[in-house]
Design an enzyme around this catalytic site. Sequence first.
Site, PDB file in Angstrom:
ATOM      1  N   ARG A 244      43.838  32.833  53.429  1.00 49.82           N
ATOM      2  CA  ARG A 244      43.223  33.222  54.707  1.00 49.82           C
ATOM      3  C   ARG A 244      42.048  34.133  54.408  1.00 49.82           C
ATOM      4  O   ARG A 244      42.125  35.000  53.515  1.00 49.82           O
ATOM      5  CB  ARG A 244      44.225  33.958  55.606  1.00 49.82           C
ATOM      6  CG  ARG A 244      45.241  33.066  56.303  1.00 49.82           C
ATOM      7  CD  ARG A 244      44.613  32.128  57.343  1.00 49.82           C
ATOM      8  NE  ARG A 244      45.592  31.267  57.983  1.00 49.82           N
ATOM      9  CZ  ARG A 244      45.900  30.032  57.598  1.00 49.82           C
ATOM     10  NH1 ARG A 244      45.285  29.490  56.553  1.00 49.82           N
ATOM     11  NH2 ARG A 244      46.787  29.316  58.249  1.00 49.82           N
ATOM     12  N   GLU A 273      35.545  32.828  59.915  1.00 48.91           N
ATOM     13  CA  GLU A 273      35.397  31.366  59.958  1.00 48.91           C
ATOM     14  C   GLU A 273      35.578  30.761  61.353  1.00 48.91           C
ATOM     15  O   GLU A 273      35.126  29.651  61.610  1.00 48.91           O
ATOM     16  CB  GLU A 273      36.369  30.690  58.984  1.00 48.91           C
ATOM     17  CG  GLU A 273      37.834  30.743  59.401  1.00 48.91           C
ATOM     18  CD  GLU A 273      38.747  29.985  58.426  1.00 48.91           C
ATOM     19  OE1 GLU A 273      38.616  30.185  57.212  1.00 48.91           O
ATOM     20  OE2 GLU A 273      39.582  29.206  58.908  1.00 48.91           O
ATOM     21  N   HIS A 305      37.615  25.221  54.867  1.00 49.77           N
ATOM     22  CA  HIS A 305      39.052  25.150  55.191  1.00 49.77           C
ATOM     23  C   HIS A 305      39.554  23.705  55.124  1.00 49.77           C
ATOM     24  O   HIS A 305      40.118  23.172  56.086  1.00 49.77           O
ATOM     25  CB  HIS A 305      39.323  25.756  56.578  1.00 49.77           C
ATOM     26  CG  HIS A 305      40.703  26.339  56.695  1.00 49.77           C
ATOM     27  ND1 HIS A 305      40.968  27.541  57.300  1.00 49.77           N
ATOM     28  CD2 HIS A 305      41.913  25.889  56.265  1.00 49.77           C
ATOM     29  CE1 HIS A 305      42.262  27.792  57.255  1.00 49.77           C
ATOM     30  NE2 HIS A 305      42.863  26.792  56.623  1.00 49.77           N
TER      31      HIS A 305
HETATM   32  P1  NAD Z   1      54.857  30.788  51.721  1.00 50.22           P
HETATM   33  O1  NAD Z   1      55.387  31.547  52.868  1.00 50.22           O
HETATM   34  O2  NAD Z   1      55.681  29.684  51.130  1.00 50.22           O
HETATM   35  O3  NAD Z   1      54.483  31.781  50.529  1.00 50.22           O
HETATM   36  C1  NAD Z   1      53.819  32.997  50.723  1.00 50.22           C
HETATM   37  C2  NAD Z   1      54.292  33.940  49.634  1.00 50.22           C
HETATM   38  O4  NAD Z   1      53.549  35.152  49.737  1.00 50.22           O
HETATM   39  C3  NAD Z   1      55.786  34.304  49.758  1.00 50.22           C
HETATM   40  O5  NAD Z   1      56.436  34.095  48.522  1.00 50.22           O
HETATM   41  C4  NAD Z   1      55.750  35.783  50.154  1.00 50.22           C
HETATM   42  O6  NAD Z   1      56.863  36.510  49.665  1.00 50.22           O
HETATM   43  C5  NAD Z   1      54.448  36.214  49.498  1.00 50.22           C
HETATM   44  N1  NAD Z   1      53.937  37.465  50.024  1.00 50.22           N
HETATM   45  C6  NAD Z   1      54.024  37.966  51.291  1.00 50.22           C
HETATM   46  N2  NAD Z   1      53.433  39.164  51.354  1.00 50.22           N
HETATM   47  C7  NAD Z   1      52.987  39.440  50.105  1.00 50.22           C
HETATM   48  C8  NAD Z   1      52.298  40.536  49.544  1.00 50.22           C
HETATM   49  N3  NAD Z   1      51.982  41.611  50.284  1.00 50.22           N
HETATM   50  N4  NAD Z   1      51.976  40.484  48.223  1.00 50.22           N
HETATM   51  C9  NAD Z   1      52.316  39.415  47.465  1.00 50.22           C
HETATM   52  N5  NAD Z   1      52.965  38.341  47.955  1.00 50.22           N
HETATM   53  C10 NAD Z   1      53.294  38.352  49.257  1.00 50.22           C
HETATM   54  O7  NAD Z   1      53.439  30.240  52.191  1.00 50.22           O
HETATM   55  P2  NAD Z   1      52.609  29.028  51.565  1.00 50.22           P
HETATM   56  O8  NAD Z   1      53.016  27.751  52.216  1.00 50.22           O
HETATM   57  O9  NAD Z   1      52.659  29.126  50.083  1.00 50.22           O
HETATM   58  O10 NAD Z   1      51.162  29.351  52.107  1.00 50.22           O
HETATM   59  C11 NAD Z   1      50.465  30.514  51.708  1.00 50.22           C
HETATM   60  C12 NAD Z   1      49.277  30.695  52.627  1.00 50.22           C
HETATM   61  O11 NAD Z   1      48.344  29.623  52.387  1.00 50.22           O
HETATM   62  C13 NAD Z   1      49.608  30.553  54.119  1.00 50.22           C
HETATM   63  O12 NAD Z   1      50.022  31.798  54.653  1.00 50.22           O
HETATM   64  C14 NAD Z   1      48.317  30.093  54.719  1.00 50.22           C
HETATM   65  O13 NAD Z   1      47.633  31.236  55.161  1.00 50.22           O
HETATM   66  C15 NAD Z   1      47.559  29.464  53.542  1.00 50.22           C
HETATM   67  N6  NAD Z   1      47.299  28.031  53.726  1.00 50.22           N
HETATM   68  C16 NAD Z   1      46.000  27.596  53.639  1.00 50.22           C
HETATM   69  C17 NAD Z   1      45.714  26.246  53.776  1.00 50.22           C
HETATM   70  C18 NAD Z   1      44.309  25.709  53.667  1.00 50.22           C
HETATM   71  O14 NAD Z   1      44.048  24.573  54.078  1.00 50.22           O
HETATM   72  N7  NAD Z   1      43.367  26.456  53.108  1.00 50.22           N
HETATM   73  C19 NAD Z   1      46.753  25.339  54.020  1.00 50.22           C
HETATM   74  C20 NAD Z   1      48.064  25.826  54.089  1.00 50.22           C
HETATM   75  C21 NAD Z   1      48.324  27.166  53.936  1.00 50.22           C
END
Ligand code: NAD
Length: 344
Positions: A244, A273, A305
């Site tokens: 994000r 964005e 994105h």
């Molecule tokens: P997820 O929930 O499976 O994993 C997120 C991880 O981050 C978890 O393991 C959590 O414990 C960890 N986390 C939370 N707070 C933290 C912190 N302060 N420090 C370190 N780690 C921390 O999520 P995901 O499916 O892996 O997705 C991650 C992010 O990717 C989503 O939140 C979304 O914003 C982004 N995303 C972007 C796209 C894109 O098209 N660019 C697509 C999907 C997801």
Amino acid sequence: MFFDLPTSTKLTMRVAFFSTKSYDKESFDNYETKHKFTFFEPKLDISTAALAEGYDAICSFVNDQLDGEILLKLSEMKVKNIALRCAGYNQVDLKKASDLAFRICRVPAYSPEAVAEHALALLMTLSRKTHKAYNRVRENNYSLEGLTGFNIHGKTAGVIGTGTIGKAFCNIMLGMGCKVLACDIIENEALKNLGVTYLPIEDLLAKSEIISLHCPLTPETFHLINRKTLSKMKNGVVLINTSRGALIETKAVIKALKSRKVGNLGIDVYEQEEDLFFQNLSEEILLDEEIARLMTFPNVLITGHQAFLTKEALDEIAKITLQNLDELAKGGKLTNEVRWKNEP
Ligand code: NAD
């Protein structure tokens, strides 16, 4: 591998889709459903929320705002079900949604590999300057001057957030022959067994030559990458963000690019964005000074994105969203519910 919609479901919902693109509609058109869909192109904001009048649910995407004002408007129109067709939910005021008794679902993991592979694409484009090489060759220019890259093999890669996407990215980096460091509030034992080392964030920042962000945007992670954390990084670090935009303080990273602290920046997400991405603005005047400045750096690569945008991911988003809508219609337990943290 997935489901047939349960035949026991009797209820049909009218669902208003916001921010619909042709590829969204196509992916949903591939499945039969008893729900009635209307695909609206506009983004959900206070000026378009009225489109949801008369619907039972809305289906929204990452930049559709669900702040207090919009939730109140939806609630007044008796639209109480929200199916997010994305994983992140930082755009939702969950406290307000809970107060107004909304039921919200998301698509927690549709294709973590799609996003992790896009992070790799950004990294490899920057490391081998293929974006420049592509343009040069098309201009009949085969000079290699200025195209010297660097190997990824043997580098130390720091992965912040090792959930579904971060885990997939760790595996890719291990496969590339990197030493992989990680930081997360929950450590993944399987990754540790594969050789990933968990460290406090300060140590990860100080030791990594490549840093990729895969944690969600929360009040705790807002501007995680700022002047102070950037100063702790190695000179010339490669920073990749497919998570994000607001994880990175844009002003601070611009300064770090100018001082060469950041050697390469690859971003699929950008702090401001909402007013830019997912639209063709090629005939407009670009008013956002920060993205304009970012575009002037030869070592910055920006995509709009699109990390999620693979056939496999779109198909999975459609299937899981249909399942979510079916559960919302039934009114019972929700597999992929998003709740405010203080709710039971
Ligand atoms: P997820 O929930 O499976 O994993 C997120 C991880 O981050 C978890 O393991 C959590 O414990 C960890 N986390 C939370 N707070 C933290 C912190 N302060 N420090 C370190 N780690 C921390 O999520 P995901 O499916 O892996 O997705 C991650 C992010 O990717 C989503 O939140 C979304 O914003 C982004 N995303 C972007 C796209 C894109 O098209 N660019 C697509 C999907 C997801």
